[in-house]
Design an enzyme around this catalytic site. Structure first.
Site, short mmCIF file in Angstrom:
data_model
loop_
_atom_site.label_atom_id
_atom_site.label_comp_id
_atom_site.label_asym_id
_atom_site.label_seq_id
_atom_site.Cartn_x
_atom_site.Cartn_y
_atom_site.Cartn_z
N SER A 1 0.78 -1.23 0.00
CA SER A 1 0.00 0.00 0.00
C SER A 1 0.82 1.28 0.00
O SER A 1 0.31 2.33 -0.39
CB SER A 1 -0.94 0.01 1.21
OG SER A 1 -0.20 -0.06 2.42
N LYS B 1 -12.43 -0.19 -0.95
CA LYS B 1 -11.57 0.59 -1.85
C LYS B 1 -12.17 0.56 -3.26
O LYS B 1 -13.09 1.31 -3.54
CB LYS B 1 -10.14 0.05 -1.80
CG LYS B 1 -9.50 0.25 -0.42
CD LYS B 1 -8.10 -0.28 -0.35
CE LYS B 1 -7.43 0.10 0.97
NZ LYS B 1 -8.08 -0.43 2.18
N HIS C 1 -5.43 -3.85 -1.90
CA HIS C 1 -5.16 -2.90 -2.98
C HIS C 1 -5.03 -3.58 -4.34
O HIS C 1 -4.68 -2.92 -5.32
CB HIS C 1 -3.90 -2.09 -2.66
CG HIS C 1 -4.11 -1.04 -1.62
ND1 HIS C 1 -4.65 0.19 -1.90
CD2 HIS C 1 -3.88 -1.06 -0.28
CE1 HIS C 1 -4.73 0.90 -0.78
NE2 HIS C 1 -4.27 0.18 0.21
#
Length: 390
Positions: A179, A238, A207
């Site tokens: 990240s 996300k 991610h």
């Protein structure tokens, strides 16, 4: 009443340039957001695909509120498992090509719940040194033997596997996409070592979910490793555009976690509107690649231009693109001056990264236009010149 010593510690953070005040945004997550009545270009949101405002997701949330109300009313093991939760987990398992999936309140609690459940004192956990804080905290909750290998160093990983040969269970944990630096884990090498030494592969794809692989299926799909990774952790907070986390793996692991994972057992289940939103997002991704293609095209353009200007973007391979500044105080000043120029990119400093590796971490999304990116590049260049970075 005041707690003794807190003000002194806060003063220390301010002196070191590591203190941050919360910014109160006046509009919802998007490319341009309002702060103190002024529009600012957002360059650090995790909203990779712009799904927070997708019409199909908003419609799904609205319909779910009408049908189910605003909350589920209970933990999953009492009366908190609604059919919308079951449908979401079935769809996640299909999307990830696994037997089953189990949804947690967040990706953070997923790591805490899974690691603390599957690891005991007779086990070993082997973790990349740059893994996310949720992995570190999950490991801290266990009594397992703990080993850390240098970032993506397969020789050290193999040594740790050999050293822990007598343990009942060995779990190798890695982020799929890291990240802070935006680089990708060498999963084929990790999987090969784990298969050689009979260890469990655990990948946190927070991610990578919605970013890597066909339709955003993640790092397992990116490398063609379906069926060779024991535990995949993903986030719904996300690229999916809502909130939550999940485990994708075997049915037996799901059944085990339902009985053992404390964040699952003692947390009220997702509001039906959130579950419906996540389900709609997975369905949107399953039938469309254009958002991912746009995100990756934007990423290549932006990173190439940053390098041409002369910025240090580290080892980024993904839409996470750091601009390395240096010490914490200088990094914080850079972020503040950039915000004054109309671009939001939060400074990331020690202890999240090394003391001399402070950076502003930017994330390129599918929603950014070329004009947006050019504006950011122009403002970055202006501030970069003031700081002697370009």
């Amino acid at each position: 009443m005041e707690i003794k010593g807190l003000k002194d510690e806060l003063a220390g953070l301010k002196n070191e340039g590591r203190y941050q005040s919360l910014k109160i945004w006046e509009t919802g997550s998007g490319t341009w957001m309002e702060l103190n009545g002024r529009k600012v270009l957002q360059m650090c949101s995790n909203n990779y695909l712009g799904l927070t405002n997708h019409p199909e997701l908003k419609q799904a949330a609205t319909e779910a509120i009408t049908k189910y109300g605003v909350g589920s009313g209970s933990v999953r093991t009492i009366v908190g498992t609604l059919d919308i939760h079951d449908r979401l987990e079935n769809e996640l398992a299909r999307f990830k090509n696994t037997e089953a999936a189990l949804v947690f309140p967040s990706g953070f609690t997923a790591n805490q719940g899974i690691l603390s459940s599957i690891l005991g004192e007779e086990d070993a956990v082997i973790s990349d040194e740059l893994n996310h804080a949720s992995i570190i905290d999950g490991i801290r909750l266990t009594k397992a033997i703990r080993k850390v290998f240098k970032h993506k160093d397969m020789d050290q990983l193999e040594a740790a596997l050999k050293e822990s040969a007598d343990c009942r269970r060995r779990v190798v944990v890695t982020d799929g996409v890291f990240s802070m630096d935006g680089d990708i884990a060498p999963l084929p090498d990790i999987v090969a070592l784990c298969e050689r030494y009979d260890a469990i592969v655990y990948v946190d794809d927070a991610h990578a979910s919605g970013v890597l692989g066909k339709n955003g299926k993640g790092s397992a799909d990116h490398y063609g490793l379906h069926g060779r990774i024991h535990v995949q952790v993903g986030t719904l907070s996300k690229a999916i555009g809502a909130v939550g986390g999940y485990m994708a793996g075997s049915q037996s692991l799901k059944d085990y976690l339902i009985h053992k994972a404390r964040p699952f057992l003692f947390s009220t289940s997702q509001p039906p509107s959130v579950a419906a939103t996540c389900l709609a997002a997975i369905q949107v991704l399953s039938f469309s690649q254009h958002l991912l293609d746009r995100m990756w095209n934007n990423t290549a353009y932006f990173r190439d231009r940053l390098k041409e200007i002369g910025f240090d973007t580290g080892i980024s391979e993904t839409p996470i693109i750091p601009v390395i500044i240096g010490d914490p105080a200088r990094t914080s000043r850079f972020s503040e001056e950039l915000l004054e120029e109309g671009v939001s990119a939060t400074g990331i400093v020690y202890p999240t990264v090394a003391m001399d590796k402070g950076r502003i971490r930017m994330i390129v999304t599918a929603s950014h236009t070329t004009g947006d990116l050019d504006f950011a590049l122009d403002r970055l260049t202006e501030v970069g010149r003031r700081f002697g970075l370009v």
